[in-house]
Structure formats: C-alpha cells, structure tokens
Design a protein around this motif. Structure first.
Motif, PDB file in Angstrom:
ATOM      1  N   ASP D 231       0.972  -1.186  -0.074  1.00 25.62           N
ATOM      2  CA  ASP D 231      -0.135  -0.036  -0.215  1.00 25.62           C
ATOM      3  C   ASP D 231       1.098   1.103  -0.053  1.00 25.62           C
ATOM      4  O   ASP D 231       1.947   1.214   0.738  1.00 25.62           O
TER       5      ASP D 231
ATOM      6  N   LYS F 164     -10.395   9.349   1.911  1.00 29.54           N
ATOM      7  CA  LYS F 164     -11.013   7.836   2.074  1.00 29.54           C
ATOM      8  C   LYS F 164     -11.558   7.679   3.385  1.00 29.54           C
ATOM      9  O   LYS F 164     -11.128   7.988   4.510  1.00 29.54           O
ATOM     10  N   VAL F 169     -13.727   6.228  -1.671  1.00 25.39           N
ATOM     11  CA  VAL F 169     -12.967   7.350  -2.120  1.00 25.39           C
ATOM     12  C   VAL F 169     -13.855   8.573  -2.143  1.00 25.39           C
ATOM     13  O   VAL F 169     -14.926   8.480  -2.892  1.00 25.39           O
ATOM     14  N   GLY F 183      -7.793   8.304   4.914  1.00 23.95           N
ATOM     15  CA  GLY F 183      -6.790   8.743   3.963  1.00 23.95           C
ATOM     16  C   GLY F 183      -7.107  10.317   3.606  1.00 23.95           C
ATOM     17  O   GLY F 183      -8.295  10.469   3.346  1.00 23.95           O
ATOM     18  N   TRP F 205      -3.372   3.655   1.149  1.00 21.11           N
ATOM     19  CA  TRP F 205      -4.052   3.568  -0.318  1.00 21.11           C
ATOM     20  C   TRP F 205      -3.557   2.515  -1.052  1.00 21.11           C
ATOM     21  O   TRP F 205      -2.269   2.092  -1.124  1.00 21.11           O
ATOM     22  N   GLU F 209      -6.602   2.824  -5.761  1.00 25.70           N
ATOM     23  CA  GLU F 209      -7.289   3.920  -5.407  1.00 25.70           C
ATOM     24  C   GLU F 209      -6.529   5.280  -5.653  1.00 25.70           C
ATOM     25  O   GLU F 209      -7.235   6.216  -5.669  1.00 25.70           O
ATOM     26  N   VAL F 210      -5.077   5.096  -5.667  1.00 22.85           N
ATOM     27  CA  VAL F 210      -4.489   6.321  -6.123  1.00 22.85           C
ATOM     28  C   VAL F 210      -4.894   6.832  -7.507  1.00 22.85           C
ATOM     29  O   VAL F 210      -5.009   7.920  -7.738  1.00 22.85           O
TER      30      VAL F 210
END
Lengths: 243, 278, 243, 278, 278, 243
Positions: D231, F164, F169, F183, F205, F209-210
C-alpha cells in the motif's frame, strides 16, 4: 560533580572500568570519513565518539564577519540528541556555546589564519556518543580534521582530560567519573611545543595537584599525538591504540 | 567574535607596545598591580542582596534574589544556583542588545563554577521540603561600564552580593510553600571559602594582571584562576597559549593576589551607601 | 490597578509614604556616571532609580536603518532582573517594547536629529530599582544623559506621573499607588515651551480630571526642570531636592 | 529557498544534460537503479535504537530514545511519536547551523507520516497508564553527508533504528512512573508493514530514481512515494509538475523498487559493527 | 522604526500639504470627519465571537475565543483577558512576517487597556473555580488592509466581537474542568461602558481625526483617547508633541466623536452577513 | 486520522453533511477584496475560508534572496488564531512551514518567474476559518489572487482534496472527515494541461485507489477551474456554485 556516586569510583587503586589512575581509555581515529567536507575525522575516547568536519577556507559569510587581513576560525560544538542518556534537545545550550568558544581558542594558536584574509574556516563537531571527556575528544577530532583538510598548521593539538577521585589525580574521565568525581580539568596541548591551548578546571585542587595534572596531561598526550600523525599518514585506515 | 573589538589607532598601539616591551603599563602600574578596587553593598532595595564592584573604570553590579523552585534530581537536598550575566549596551560601545553572547555566557559560567565548587554558599540550607521544594538562588550580574577585566569584577560583585544577602523565610502550609519577604535571615556563607578570580593577560613576552580594555585588545592570551582559601576551584584559559611554566607562575602569583583582594572584599562588606550611587 | 490594596492609600489626606497629593518624592540626579558613554545620568524618584547612557551620534548600524537626510533616535528601556519584587526575566517584555517606543517619541521632538544624517543616537535606559513611575523617571534620565553628551537639543524634557486615588488626583505614584490606585497618567513635558511629549493614561478619568492632571504635571515639572539645569551646570556633583 | 544551491559549472552541466538526454547517468546507473545501500544498526550505545543508512555517499544516522510523556487527548491509549530531523552544517557546504529549515521540516514530516500511517510500530504497546502516562518515542534523524536522496536515506535510517530498538521497562510506583533503563524489551514492530520511500526526479523528459546531489540540482520535479506492504501510505510531490500517467508509472515502479529495498533492510538488521564507524 | 514607511512622491506630497494648509483633505472630508464605518459581526464560525470593522479602506477582523486558564494571583476571582494583535504582511506592503513589532504591540496594549479599564466586560463572570480555574478570554485582532487609523479600527473590531460573543459552558467534574462548546451563553458586557478610541493626527497647524495612510505619513503628531461612557479610560500620545490646549480640544472633540461612533457600533451589532465576506 | 469518529462518517452512501462521495462542497470566490494588495482573493470551500494577497513583482528583499536571472516566488500559508476550534498560537508551526513550501511548489510551474529577475512575488495566505481542505483552498485562492494581480501565468491552478472513508474514495474532505477518515490526498491540478502540481497523501491507499483519486480530482477541478475564469472576468462580483 555533585551528588553521590552509585558505585565507588576507586577500589584498590582501580577505577570503575578497571583502569589505573594514569590509564587513558582506548583511542580510535579515522580521517576522511565525510566525502563533502574539506577534512573530517571520527575520534573515539572509549565510548565517547566525536565526528568533526572542516569546511573552508571559504568566503566568510555573512560578510560582516570577514576580516581584511586574516582569516576567521569558527567552531560549533554540538551534541546529537541521542548522544546522551536523557535525550538532549538539539537547540544549543549555554554549555555548548561556551565549549564552542574554548575549543575555538584551543585551535586558533596552531592555524596559520593570517594566510586566509576575508575567509572563514569552519569546524563542526558533533558528539555522537557521550561518555565523558567530550570536549577534549572534540579537540583531537578537530585537529585531525583540520590536518586532513590540508589547512596549514603549526602542529597538531591533543585534548586530554584530567580528573580527581578523592585525592587521586586520574587521566581521561568517563561519564561516571565526570558526574561524581571531585575535579575535572580538560587540557589541550601542542605536544612538541609544550603549549597549553585549552585549560579549564572544576572542583577543588591544590596548586601542587594542578602542576601534577599538567604533567599527566602531557604524558597522556604523547601517544595520542603520535597516533594522530600515524593516522594522517595512513589516511582512511582506522587506527586504535591503548595509551 | 572576539570582543571588545575596539580599534586602537596604530600610533597609540605602537606607543603601548613600546611601553610594554619595557615591562611598563600606560597607567604606570606594575605588571601585577590591580587598579583601585571599590565595593559597595546593599544598594538595591528590591534585591535580597546586591553589590557594586568597581575595578578602575570597570563597574559591575550584582543582584541576588531568592525564589521558590524544584530541586534538581541529582541534588534533592540543595537549593538551585542560577547565575545570569548580561552585558547591556549601555556598558560599552561594543555591546549589543540581545540575549547573552558567548562572552557573557562564558563569564556567567565561570562565576557559576567558582561559586559552586568553592563551598562558599551552603546550598543545603536552601532546601525547603526534601526533594520537592527549594530556594532558587538567582545571581544576576550586570555590567555597567566595561574597561577590562570583567571576569574578576563580575565575581567580586557576585560574592559581595551573596555575602550580604538575606533569605526570606519559607512558610509551609499543607502542600503549599510560600515566601514571607518580611522576615529574612542572612544567607549562610563560609567566608573562608569565598571564591575570587585573578585574571592574567599575555602581551609580548610579559604576563600582567588586571588588564584594562586597551590591554585586552592587545592581549595574545588570557588566563583566569579562581581561588577559594588556598585551593584552585576553577580555571579558564581563554585566548592564546601558555606554557606549563607560565601556568605555574600564574598559579603562585594568583594565589598571593587573591589574598589581598580577599582582604579588600572583607573590609568592604560594611560599605553600605545611604543613597543609590554608582 | 486591579485588586485591593493591602493598606489604605489615602488617610486624612495623606498618602502611604506621608506625602500630600501634590507632593513629588525626593529627586536625585547625577550625570557623567559612566565613563564609556557619550553621556550618562543616574536619576532617582524616591526609590525608583534609573541609569541612562547615550552613545552617538555614531554610524547607524545595521546600515539599512540609516536615513539619508536625518539621524535616527533609538531608545531601549529595560528593567534589570533585580529591580522588581519578583525577579524579572531579562528578555524584553511587550511592556518594555511599548515603553521604549513612547519614551523615544517623548524625546524625538527636542533633538536636532536632522543635523546627523545617516547616524544613530542610542539611548539605553536601565531601571535598577523600581518603585513606580519608572517610565517618567527614565525620560528625565534620558534627557539629562542626552544633554550630558552634548547632543544639540531644543530643551530638556521632564517626566512626571500623575495618578488617581479614589477621586483624588495625586502626583508621582509609588509602586503601591501604581498597583492599587484608580488611575495612572505618565506625562512628559518640555517645560518652557508648554509641550507635552509623552502622555498615556489608564484607569478612569473625567475630562476635567485630565485637565487638572496636566496642570499638576507642569507644576511638578518646574522644580525638576530647574534641577536638571543645575545638575548639568555642576556636572559630576550629585543633586537632591524635594519638590 | 531551494536547496542544495550548489552551482554546477556550465560545462559540467552541459555534459550531464547531454548524457541524460540519452537516458544515461553520470555514474553509469540505469534510470531506476539505486546506488549501493548500506545499513548498520546498534552503533549508538546511548540510544535505545540506532542505525546508519548510506545510499552511495549520502549518510544518515538515526537514534531512537524512549522517554516518559503524557498522551495526546485524541489518542489516550497510544504512545507519542516525535520525529525530528536535522541537517547539520557538517553534512554539506550548503547547510547552515540553526533550527530545521523548510527542507528539514518537510523531510521530518514525511518520515513521521510514513511511520504513523504504515502501522509499522504498534503505538498501543507504548501506553503505560491509560490517558495519563505513555512513552514518548523520539526518532532523531541526523544527516551526516548529503549527496542526494535524503528522503529515502532518512526513512531507511529511521525504520532500521526502530526495528532494532529496545524499550526500557516502565515502573509504576503509586502516582509516579519511572523508566528502568536496565531492563529492556524489543519494540513491537510489524516488519511486513515497514514503510519505505522511493523518490523520483524528473530531468528533461526522463524520470529517474535515487538522484545524487548533482542530479537534484538539475531536477525539474521531485516525487516521493512511501509504501508499506503493497500500500501507499504517503506521497509527497515537491518541485515541478507531473502528469497522471507519470504518477501512475512512478507508483508501479516505486512498488517494485520498494520490495528490493525492503529485502536489503531486512538482511541488514543483524549488521552490528563492533566499533563505531560511519 | 516609524511605519508605514511609504514614500509619497514629492509632487503628491506638496499637493497634499497645500490642501491641508487650507484646512482641506484629499478626499474632501472635514478635519474631524470619519470615513465610512462598517461593522459586520459573527462572520467566523470557529470563533466564539467575531467582527470585521472597516473605516474606509482600513479593514480589521477580530476573533474571540474562550479557553481554560489559571487566574492571576492578584485577581483570583476574574477571568484573564489576553489581547493579541497581528499586522500580517497581506495587509500592507510595509508589513513583514514575524512576531508583532513595536507598532503592533502598542496597538494591542492600548486595545487591552481600553477594554480592561472601561468595565465593558464583567471579568468576574469569567471565574470558574475561585483561585483555581477561570476562562482565558483571547481577543485576536488581525489587520487585513491598512489604510490608516488602525487604532480605532482595531478597538472597534474587538468590542463588536466581544459584544456579540458567546461563552461556552464550563463543566466541573471533580478536580477536572472542561468546556462544553455545544452550550453557550452571551458574554456579560455593559454596553454603556463600551470603550472606543478617537485618534487625531497633527499636520502643519491642523489637527484632524481618522487619518488615512497618506495623512499618517505626513503626520507630525498622533494622539489617541479612549472613552467609556463619558470617561477617559485610556490615552496614548504617540509621535510629536501637543500643547495642553490642543489636548483639551482633542478631549472635547473626541468625546463628541465617540458618541456618534458608539451609535454606529450599536446599530451594527445585528449586522450578521450570511456568507463570509470582507 | 487517528482516534474514532464521534459520528459515523458514511451512512447509506451519504456523508455527515449529506454529500455523496464525489460531491464537492459549495465553492465561493471573490477577487480584488484587499485594496492594498497587487491582487487578492477570498475563497470558500464550504466553511473553509481562505484569504489570499499577492504583492509584487517587487525588488526582492532581503537582497541576498534575489536571483540574477529569474524571479523568486515566496509563499506564506498561515492560520489565523481564531480559525480553528482550539485557539492556534500565531507563531508558525512545522505544519504551516511545510504547507507553505508545497503550496509554493504547486504554483511555481505556472508562473513566468523568469520574466522578473531580481524580483520577488509574495503570496500571503490566511486561513480565516478552517473546516478541512485548507491547503487546497489556499492554492485556489492563491491562483486567483495571482491572476487578479496581472502576473503572467501559463494557466490557473485548482486545489482539490481527495480522501478515504473506509474503502470509499471521497472528494473534498471537511474537518470531521479529515480528522477521522482513513486517508487524505490533497491534489492541485492545472486542468487544461493535465498537470499535477501538488500531491500529498496520508493514510493507506492501494495503487488503484491512487489512480481513482487522481481521476476524481481532475473531475472535481473542472467546474472550479471554470468558476475561477468566470470570477476573473466578472471582477469584484461574488460567485458561488455547487459542483
């Protein structure tokens, strides 16, 4: 000094780490350890470890500190936050400011500063691990780093601490002896010229004891002085002797 | 870095050096003569002890205050000594406003060590509640006019102030400790152990005591020894270098000089002017 | 002001130290007390004692403060750590910074600053003993020190504090009156020109009381002004009068 | 503002740019190759954990200390992590004495966030008395020689120091908590979550990893990603700009690079030299 | 030292001086006319009270916050008033970042004294546990645009913020005191005693009220009076000198001016814009 | 992040203030609000309000920061003491120093600094009310103020925060979501050039997700970018849209 030692500092003529009064701890030296610096050295007196870096001669900044007919030596003695038992705040203390001054004045007599008008020579000292005698270890480290940088010097300087445990004059205090002993006398010498360039004292000393301390300091300085010279000859190779 | 950075005109400098090369000083003193020492005590009514020490034109005032504090962990049964020394800009054209610089810090720390290691003040009389509450003994040294030898004048002012200071009574009321400033007792000091420094400067081949500010500018080496009784309780080599023989000589001469200074201090402790004069 | 006085401040028309409302405390003056300074003065208003030193005119430093067509006056009012009942930390407080400013502005109108372009005149004030009215005592001391230095001035300045105890307007507050009184009004005057160069007030005043205060300030200033002139004539001899 | 403001002579600069325009680097590395990474642990006896991390000529030392503290209000059951990072003047001709500047603060805060958000250190094991007393976990990162990529070297030193640190035992005696430094247990860390950063710089049309100080001076954009396991736990874009595609590419390459760096760290945790060498 | 050190081009300066020598002002105002005063309250939701005060183009915002504190020794039954005033660099090309300078400190201290000596805020309602716990009443004054007369605008913003501020309830639970920000009561103020300053500047032979920044640069003398009801609660002569007659005249005129300003403030206390505008 | 939220942050796909995950709060913009500044803007993202002022190009002071062949951008991000729940001391924190740096680096790519050698452009940002996402609101405000000042720019910059909540998100964090979410990823974009000029992240993340966050940031930036342009055209008139 102040307070009572948790353990006796001298038993049957032997000190807490087994040394005799006139024994110096093992000394280690290494030069050229920092690629960026003009000169550098890592010096250990027992568990006390000091890193020295020299930058310069370079244009003195800020400008107003520059002198028209000579160079300026600047010294910053500093203890890393993790070098002490309790974490030390990185902000400079009054103690560090005073030591920076006397260490500078211990080095000035041997540097040909007059060859570098308008310039500064900057010596940065970081105590990475403190077990007593940090200022004299710093002087030895600074002297080596200056020589490593090629700055012209009259001679090398050696720092040695002298102390008192009861009435016994001892050489090279460790932290326990520094904290609970009866006197502390850091001395820096230019061995071959018989110069004293740093001398301070705490505690209580007779005039005779002061004389004895000076004698012991010069005697302890001799092998360290030789080791400095050897280290500089065999640049980059680590040295370790017991005086 | 070095101070006081007064520029001496070159003609004057040459004249001075010529004199000194004959072992003479500009004010006619011998090499080991001090200038006139003058001490006044008790000037400052708002302080618990105070003294003004003059050596020639050098003037230093010290004020002592007792406050409440917590003991340091390694000395649970002793008061806290805190020495602060200021070189305010009114004392010299070379001083600047701001927190103490390296010179002021060095002076303060030598004054502190000389007092601390001499046994002059019985710090154990300044504990109030073992491990919890003590007196904080503030010694504030203030330079008023700088004409050289601040070191000796600073310690003179500090010890004279301490020797004549009065400790306010502590009152313990349950968990709370307070000071009763209306009731005071003299601070317990051991006069035999009063620390005094003697400061030497090297010019050319000569070593001289009690330099004035011009001599300090010419100085190539400075060395201070603090004596308490016959013992050395502090040494501070500042600039330059000294040989072991020079150090030994300064030890012996210093010891003698400290005795006459001590006599001067002792005789001055009753010198309480009625009005505040400096 | 704030809190209740431990003793009554006015009994049968007399103040805690026995003075009548319009009495000034004894004033002492001495000039030329600091050999290094261009000019200096030690002034006492009762137990309040202030030492003033003047340096300059000298080259204004740092350079960026210099003005091309006039001089710069700088004033630093500071209380010595031992001058107060509780030890005062030597770091400048907001109060000291404000007072430094208004004292500077109390002196500026009388100094021929325009005669000293690119220069600074520096006035340093140290309160050595504080018993109320320190800022006005400082102004008198600064004025004397400036005159002692020979810097050309239009006239001398005199500081006087006026206060209120209940409804009574009084002259020259001591510390107790300052702490527990009902109003404080420091005033600086240029006596012969009828100029007010410092005026501040705290507490609660009617417009009539303000007028009365100004009158009292000028009346109290007269003998102090004369004493300033006498002191400067008989340089180095101490003066003490009760107004 | 930007640092290190080393001036590269223009001939050298042109030569470097010519190399890079061919996708080559002055020391022969590929665009995504790291220099030699070397980690030594346990050097500093006065610390509760320590490590020296080198990436090429960049050297950073980190020391960990456990002290007593009070918990923050929003985390009553956790110890306090405090990361401090210094760039002392001995490490580079461009560093000046004084408190941390914006660059040192940025580095410290990225190190802090990467550790904090990774779950590497189990901060709940550092509570002593719920809501009252906790360990303060000090991580002091000290740059010793700056030849670029301080970010990655700083976090390397910090995590290696933490992974090998020993927590002194806490002793509760009534209301008083003390630390017993003679009895220590290893700090509880989750090695799978050890955070590591990968830092990229953009020069011309190329993006490269682990820039040395010369490359950093030429850099038009800098981007750091911290990984913990697979991650992303922290991102820090510094100078310049990047397109979304460039960012995605750095993410994938960074993830791969972080795996090999991780392996290097794990294999180094037993590397305890007998003497203090740097 | 003096501020704002704006250089006025010499032609402009001459034109202004010519106007003023006829008793006229560049914006057509009479000598004692204020510019448009505008006050908005309740803008800042994160504050317990807030107000934006404008005098012409001068804009000052004040925020009030209540926190927990310990009483001062001499006022065990009162809250603590702390006034801080910042002149951030966004408000004028002559302001610099950093802690408050002498001008900002002077402004803050006059605001503080005017509030403190007026009896406007009943500080005794801000005690929580006698001698132990009180409210700390923070008044943060922030200059947003400096076009002269910061003094009057600063106090206007401060008193309007105080007059409309809400005190969070204190909750005492054994030894612990906390604030419950969900329950608030209006701060107890005495509107009849609301302090207001009137500031005058002397240019040539004229004295005028509410100078703009150009007039302040030309000013040869500045004088501020604070009124509460009909009483003078603070005076601050800044630059220049004044005769007793001038002072008396400023007292009478100031008293009248303060009444109309007061009316303006009172009528503005309901002026709560829906969105945050400045 | 850290600690448990006093209220659930996402219920039935709705956030605490009723928004859907991809909803931005209402945005308000106003330029030219400070007469003294070369350019200025007041921008609100919901209850977060930031005031921006630009001074310059002007002679870089102190002189040593000036560069011979390009201008220098300086940015100071600061929170007013009353802008937060607990009063914030006005002294700059480490957080504010870091944010000042990254915001400066978010703006540098779009300004033609090379047109202003020896000069500085100074951007001052004051958070007047903080409810999350203050640094991205500051970037939008700074961009508007720079444009308002007429300084030549390649394009406008827009700041958007992505966060997040659990695995969701979301766009534009408020304070509660910032404090207790999982996040935080502030992003600044130059919309038409597809440049990312600020990007930071906290929390945890996945790489996917980024990527998603970057997409959401650009999508949320579009209407804000248009609003910036509209606001600059209709100078002095307030704008408010909900994206």
């Amino acid at each position: 000094m102040g307070g009572k030692s948790p353990v006796p500092l001298l038993v049957d003529g032997k000190r807490v780490d087994g040394r005799l009064p006139e024994d110096h701890r093992s000394v280690t030296m290494r030069v050229g350890v920092l690629p960026n610096a003009s000169g550098s050295a890592l010096v250990g007196y027992g568990n006390t470890v000091v890193l020295a870096a020299v930058y310069g001669p370079r244009e003195a900044m800020p400008r107003h500190i520059a002198l028209p007919d000579t160079g300026v030596l600047r010294v910053r003695y500093h203890m890393a936050p993790f070098s002490t038992d309790e974490r030390k705040s990185p902000a400079p203390t009054r103690r560090e400011i005073e030591i920076s001054k006397v260490v500078r004045q211990a080095l000035e007599p041997v540097i040909f500063l007059e060859q570098f008008p308008k310039s500064s020579i900057d010596v940065f000292l970081e105590v990475l691990q403190a077990d007593g005698s940090t200022r004299v270890t710093s002087i030895t480290a600074a002297s080596l780093a200056l020589a490593d940088s090629g700055i012209p010097m009259r001679d090398l300087v050696v720092g040695v601490s002298i102390g008192k445990i009861g009435d016994t004059v001892v050489v090279d205090l460790n932290k326990l002896e520094d904290n609970y002993g009866d006197g502390d006398m850091p001395i820096a010498v230019v061995y071959r010229r018989s110069w004293i360039t740093l001398m301070q004292a705490d505690g209580s000393w007779t005039v005779e004891e002061v004389k004895k301390a000076i004698g012991l300091a010069f005697r302890a300085a001799e092998p360290i002085y030789k080791m400095e010279r050897d280290t500089l000859k065999g640049r980059y190779s680590e040295q370790a002797i017991v005086s | 870095m070095s101070y006081p950075f007064e520029v001496i005109p070159s003609l004057r400098r040459e004249a001075l050096m010529r004199l000194i090369s004959d072992g003479k000083r500009s004010d006619g003193r011998g090499l080991y003569d001090y200038r006139q020492i003058d001490i006044k005590v008790g000037l400052v009514r708002t302080a618990d002890g105070s003294a003004l020490a003059s050596i020639g034109n050098t003037k230093v005032i010290a004020g002592v205050k007792f406050e409440l504090g917590r003991p340091f962990e390694d000395t649970p049964g002793e008061g806290n000594l805190i020495v602060n020394l200021e070189t305010p800009p009114l004392a010299s054209p070379t001083f600047e406003p701001g927190p103490p610089d390296e010179n002021a810090i060095e002076l303060a720390r030598v004054v502190d060590r000389a007092i601390r290691h001499s046994g002059f003040v019985d710090m154990s009389t300044l504990a109030i509640v073992q491990g919890k509450s003590v007196y904080a003994l503030w010694v504030d040294v203030y330079v008023l006019n700088h004409d050289g030898n601040l070191m000796d004048a600073s310690l003179l002012a500090a010890v004279a102030a301490l020797a004549t200071s009065q400790v306010p009574k502590s009152v313990i009321d349950g968990d709370v400790v307070k000071l009763d400033k209306s009731t005071k007792v003299p601070l317990s000091v051991n006069m035999d152990k009063m620390p005094l420094t003697v400061t030497f400067n090297k010019i050319g081949k000569y070593i001289l005591a009690d330099a004035n500010v011009e001599e300090e500018v010419l100085s190539e080496g400075r060395f201070t020894v603090a004596f308490s009784g016959g013992d050395v309780v502090s040494i501070q080599k500042s600039s330059g270098f000294f040989t072991p023989l020079e150090v030994e000589d300064m030890m012996s001469r210093g010891l003698e000089l400290s005795k006459s200074i001590r006599a001067k201090v002792v005789e001055s402790l009753g010198n309480r002017p009625e009005s505040f004069i400096i």
